[in-house]
Design a protein around this motif. Structure first.
Motif, PDB file in Angstrom:
ATOM      1  N   GLY A  14       2.277 -23.325 -58.895  1.00 21.80           N
ATOM      2  CA  GLY A  14       1.836 -23.002 -60.190  1.00 21.80           C
ATOM      3  C   GLY A  14       2.723 -22.141 -61.056  1.00 21.80           C
ATOM      4  N   ASN A  15       4.164 -22.314 -60.537  1.00 17.13           N
ATOM      5  CA  ASN A  15       5.098 -21.713 -61.499  1.00 17.13           C
ATOM      6  C   ASN A  15       6.215 -22.514 -61.842  1.00 17.13           C
ATOM      7  N   PHE A  16       6.653 -22.247 -62.761  1.00 15.61           N
ATOM      8  CA  PHE A  16       7.908 -23.365 -63.177  1.00 15.61           C
ATOM      9  C   PHE A  16       9.163 -22.903 -62.963  1.00 15.61           C
ATOM     10  N   GLU A  17      10.163 -23.784 -62.516  1.00 11.56           N
ATOM     11  CA  GLU A  17      11.630 -23.652 -62.417  1.00 11.56           C
ATOM     12  C   GLU A  17      12.364 -24.300 -63.122  1.00 11.56           C
ATOM     13  N   LEU A  18      13.475 -23.594 -63.848  1.00 10.52           N
ATOM     14  CA  LEU A  18      14.446 -24.224 -64.714  1.00 10.52           C
ATOM     15  C   LEU A  18      15.844 -23.657 -64.403  1.00 10.52           C
ATOM     16  N   VAL A  19      16.437 -24.630 -63.907  1.00  7.93           N
ATOM     17  CA  VAL A  19      17.776 -24.522 -63.466  1.00  7.93           C
ATOM     18  C   VAL A  19      18.892 -25.305 -64.452  1.00  7.93           C
ATOM     19  N   VAL A  20      19.920 -24.471 -64.769  1.00  9.40           N
ATOM     20  CA  VAL A  20      21.166 -24.868 -65.586  1.00  9.40           C
ATOM     21  C   VAL A  20      22.336 -24.621 -64.600  1.00  9.40           C
ATOM     22  N   GLU A  21      23.223 -26.148 -64.322  1.00  8.46           N
ATOM     23  CA  GLU A  21      24.394 -25.697 -63.501  1.00  8.46           C
ATOM     24  C   GLU A  21      25.392 -26.318 -64.212  1.00  8.46           C
ATOM     25  N   ASP A  22      26.387 -25.987 -63.809  1.00  6.20           N
ATOM     26  CA  ASP A  22      27.896 -26.605 -64.425  1.00  6.20           C
ATOM     27  C   ASP A  22      28.978 -26.604 -63.162  1.00  6.20           C
ATOM     28  N   ASP A  23      30.017 -27.438 -63.322  1.00  5.58           N
ATOM     29  CA  ASP A  23      31.141 -27.568 -62.523  1.00  5.58           C
ATOM     30  C   ASP A  23      32.330 -26.779 -62.893  1.00  5.58           C
ATOM     31  N   GLY A  24      32.067 -25.718 -63.814  1.00  8.61           N
ATOM     32  CA  GLY A  24      33.126 -24.786 -64.126  1.00  8.61           C
ATOM     33  C   GLY A  24      33.509 -23.626 -63.050  1.00  8.61           C
ATOM     34  N   PRO A  25      34.354 -22.779 -63.580  1.00 11.53           N
ATOM     35  CA  PRO A  25      34.797 -21.795 -62.408  1.00 11.53           C
ATOM     36  C   PRO A  25      33.636 -20.940 -61.850  1.00 11.53           C
ATOM     37  N   GLY A  26      32.716 -21.085 -62.056  1.00 10.60           N
ATOM     38  CA  GLY A  26      31.526 -20.028 -61.424  1.00 10.60           C
ATOM     39  C   GLY A  26      31.709 -18.751 -61.791  1.00 10.60           C
ATOM     40  N   ILE A  27      30.945 -17.938 -61.342  1.00 10.77           N
ATOM     41  CA  ILE A  27      30.717 -16.502 -61.819  1.00 10.77           C
ATOM     42  C   ILE A  27      30.830 -15.812 -60.263  1.00 10.77           C
ATOM     43  N   PRO A  28      31.799 -14.803 -60.128  1.00  8.83           N
ATOM     44  CA  PRO A  28      32.035 -14.079 -58.827  1.00  8.83           C
ATOM     45  C   PRO A  28      30.654 -13.422 -58.531  1.00  8.83           C
ATOM     46  N   PRO A  29      30.429 -13.213 -57.170  1.00 10.41           N
ATOM     47  CA  PRO A  29      29.030 -12.222 -56.765  1.00 10.41           C
ATOM     48  C   PRO A  29      29.111 -10.864 -57.387  1.00 10.41           C
ATOM     49  N   ASP A  30      30.191 -10.498 -57.462  1.00 13.46           N
ATOM     50  CA  ASP A  30      30.446  -8.960 -57.717  1.00 13.46           C
ATOM     51  C   ASP A  30      30.409  -8.730 -59.351  1.00 13.46           C
ATOM     52  N   GLN A  31      30.108  -9.815 -60.056  1.00 16.05           N
ATOM     53  CA  GLN A  31      30.404  -9.949 -61.529  1.00 16.05           C
ATOM     54  C   GLN A  31      28.960 -10.469 -62.140  1.00 16.05           C
ATOM     55  N   ARG A  32      27.792 -10.880 -61.478  1.00 13.25           N
ATOM     56  CA  ARG A  32      26.792 -11.428 -61.721  1.00 13.25           C
ATOM     57  C   ARG A  32      25.939 -10.616 -62.383  1.00 13.25           C
ATOM     58  N   GLN A  33      25.673  -9.358 -61.936  1.00 13.23           N
ATOM     59  CA  GLN A  33      24.943  -8.403 -62.559  1.00 13.23           C
ATOM     60  C   GLN A  33      25.531  -7.836 -63.942  1.00 13.23           C
ATOM     61  N   ARG A  34      26.801  -7.830 -64.209  1.00  9.28           N
ATOM     62  CA  ARG A  34      27.634  -7.537 -65.178  1.00  9.28           C
ATOM     63  C   ARG A  34      27.303  -8.287 -66.629  1.00  9.28           C
ATOM     64  N   ILE A  35      27.430  -9.640 -66.211  1.00 12.59           N
ATOM     65  CA  ILE A  35      27.095 -10.385 -67.300  1.00 12.59           C
ATOM     66  C   ILE A  35      25.790 -10.531 -67.957  1.00 12.59           C
ATOM     67  N   LEU A  36      24.709  -9.865 -67.173  1.00 15.08           N
ATOM     68  CA  LEU A  36      23.399  -9.930 -67.689  1.00 15.08           C
ATOM     69  C   LEU A  36      23.338  -8.937 -68.550  1.00 15.08           C
ATOM     70  N   ARG A  37      24.031  -7.884 -68.643  1.00 11.45           N
ATOM     71  CA  ARG A  37      24.029  -6.641 -69.421  1.00 11.45           C
ATOM     72  C   ARG A  37      24.282  -7.085 -70.911  1.00 11.45           C
ATOM     73  N   ARG A  38      23.964  -6.343 -71.917  1.00 18.02           N
ATOM     74  CA  ARG A  38      24.161  -6.937 -73.080  1.00 18.02           C
ATOM     75  C   ARG A  38      25.448  -6.549 -73.772  1.00 18.02           C
ATOM     76  N   GLY A  39      26.320  -7.252 -74.196  1.00 13.63           N
ATOM     77  CA  GLY A  39      27.553  -7.080 -74.599  1.00 13.63           C
ATOM     78  C   GLY A  39      28.765  -7.298 -73.475  1.00 13.63           C
ATOM     79  N   GLU A  40      28.444  -7.638 -72.155  1.00 13.44           N
ATOM     80  CA  GLU A  40      29.473  -7.884 -71.483  1.00 13.44           C
ATOM     81  C   GLU A  40      29.891  -9.365 -71.358  1.00 13.44           C
ATOM     82  N   ARG A  41      31.158  -9.718 -71.238  1.00 16.93           N
ATOM     83  CA  ARG A  41      31.599 -11.022 -71.279  1.00 16.93           C
ATOM     84  C   ARG A  41      32.680 -11.149 -70.169  1.00 16.93           C
TER      85      ARG A  41
END
Length: 447
Positions: free
Chosen positions: A376-403
């Motif tokens: 009953g739920n939808f899943e949308l996935v966007v993937e790329d073959d780039g450098p990826g995101i280190p696990p310890d930085q994943r929460q950081r980029i979800l914060r506004r203004g963090e790049r």
């Protein structure tokens, strides 16, 4: 099931019907017993009349014929018994059917016309008794009690058989009644299904208001919902107009400031200040755009929009292919062509546009978009073959203004917009590693 109004009403009606049947059963049995006893009394009274009509008084002696008109009196195995007692309660005659019976009944001549009662024999068997006191020829010595009897066992067998048939027929009637109730409730709730279908059409954007083709009891509800829809539509339109006016009013001052900064850039001594000014102008422009997007891309309270993913992805990929034409990015699709997502077109365009732009910018040449519906739920996935995101930085980029990417211009608000859109629709975002080698943005949306 208990959350269904139809099932609840059915259970309530069935309970009342069963209780009514249970209360009706003893009343019907009692009525049948009374009617049957009345019939037995009338039958015994008629048999008494036969005995009276056959009785003769010869002097002071009662004379009864050997063969009576009612054949049951003449058969030894018959259940119809006949007795005649004198005024003192002494048995003076019994029918052939009563020769082997030893019934302990002694009438008492009291002057009553008739008595209907019960008695038992020496074996404990119970009998109906109909006793008529009669004064033959008007003489005291010719006063007799004419008695007819019938076993109660036959009566009980009839009552038992009636009870079984009653249970059978009432049980069948109850099943038929419940079936009719179910069909009747289904017919009655047809209007509810019509209202539900119209609400579904409103949620999908196929219609704007509820019709008046509903029962009178529901018109108050439909009128209230229509007023709510009109109010929401008017408010959203006014809100969007206000946002457009705000964007337009801010656009001109920012353009003026940009022009001034370009004029100042012609003087070498102002170059550093101009760079700071232009940076702040760009930041203000992006922040204004971000805040306008946050305010306008909110889920409607009543209208549920659905957008086909394929055509919208064609639009985005066409634009991004032109921007990143030097990369020759290959966009892979992993979803059914007819799949639609439960978002407004503008919201999905902004959400997917931000993620695809990041994927195109950081990828080495492959980007994949997948979507599916599960439980009953939808899943949308966007993937790329780039450098990826280190696990310890994943929460950081979800914060506004963090790049994490500082090589390209921007204020780091793309993922913040994505998070805001998902939050407004009750969705969620998870970051993971893609099997393409880069980052994987996995979004969940309620259906």
């Amino acid at each position: 099931m208990m959350r269904s109004l139809r099932v609840r009403l059915m259970i309530g009606a069935a309970t009342l019907a069963i209780l009514f049947m249970l209360a009706l059963l003893p009343a019907l049995q009692r009525a049948f017993s009374i009617a049957l006893e009345d019939a037995i009394q009338q039958r015994l009274a008629a048999d008494v009349a036969t005995l009276v009509s056959s009785a003769r008084i010869e002097g002071d002696r009662l004379d009864m014929p050997e063969h009576l008109a009612v054949e049951d009196f003449n058969l030894p195995e018959s259940k119809l018994l006949g007795f005649i007692y004198d005024r003192d309660g002494t048995l003076v005659w019994r029918s052939s059917s009563a020769q082997d019976e030893s019934v302990s009944y002694r009438p008492h001549y009291t002057g009553k016309l008739d008595v209907f009662t019960r008695t038992r024999d020496e074996k404990g068997s119970e009998f109906f008794v109909y006793d008529v006191e009669i004064d033959l020829l008007g003489g005291q010595k010719a006063a007799y009690s004419i008695v007819t009897m019938q076993p109660v066992s036959a009566f009980r067998e009839l009552v038992h058989g009636f009870r079984e048939q009653l249970y059978l027929w009432l049980g069948g009637a109850l099943l038929i009644l419940l079936g009719m109730l179910w069909l009747g409730l289904g017919w009655g709730f047809r209007s509810m299904r019509g209202l539900r279908d119209e609400l579904d059409q409103i949620e999908s954007g196929e219609r704007e208001r509820l019709s008046d083709d509903h029962p009178r009891e529901m018109l108050r509800l439909t009128d209230s919902l229509n007023r709510l829809l009109d109010s929401e539509r008017t408010q959203r339109e006014r809100y969007r107009n206000s946002l457009a006016d705000l964007a337009h009013s801010l656009k001109t001052p920012l353009a003026v400031l940009q022009g001034v900064s370009e004029n100042l850039a012609g003087h070498a001594q102002n170059r550093e200040q101009v760079q700071v000014l232009q940076s702040q102008i760009e930041r203000m422009s992006q922040q204004i755009g971000y805040q306008l997007q946050r305010a306008s891309l909110r889920k409607s309270g009543l209208v549920r929009h659905r957008v086909q993913l394929g055509p919208l992805l064609d639009t985005l990929s066409g634009a991004l292919d032109k921007v990143y034409r030097d990369k020759q990015v290959i966009l892979e699709r992993d979803f059914p062509e007819s799949l639609s997502l439960p978002l407004e077109r503008g919201a999905l365009l902004e959400l997917l546009g931000n993620l695809l732009e990041n994927a195109y910018r950081l990828s080495l040449g492959r980007v994949r978009v997948g979507a599916s519906k599960r439980n009953g739920n939808f899943e949308l996935v966007v993937e790329d073959d780039g450098p990826g995101i280190p696990p310890d930085q994943r929460q950081r980029i979800l914060r506004r203004g963090e790049r994490l990417d500082t090589q390209h211009p921007g204020q780091g608000i793309g993922t913040a917009v994505v998070m805001d859109i998902l939050d407004s629709y009750g969705g969620s975002l998870e970051l993971d590693d893609s099997d393409l080698g880069g980052a994987c943005f996995r979004m969940q949306l309620p259906g």
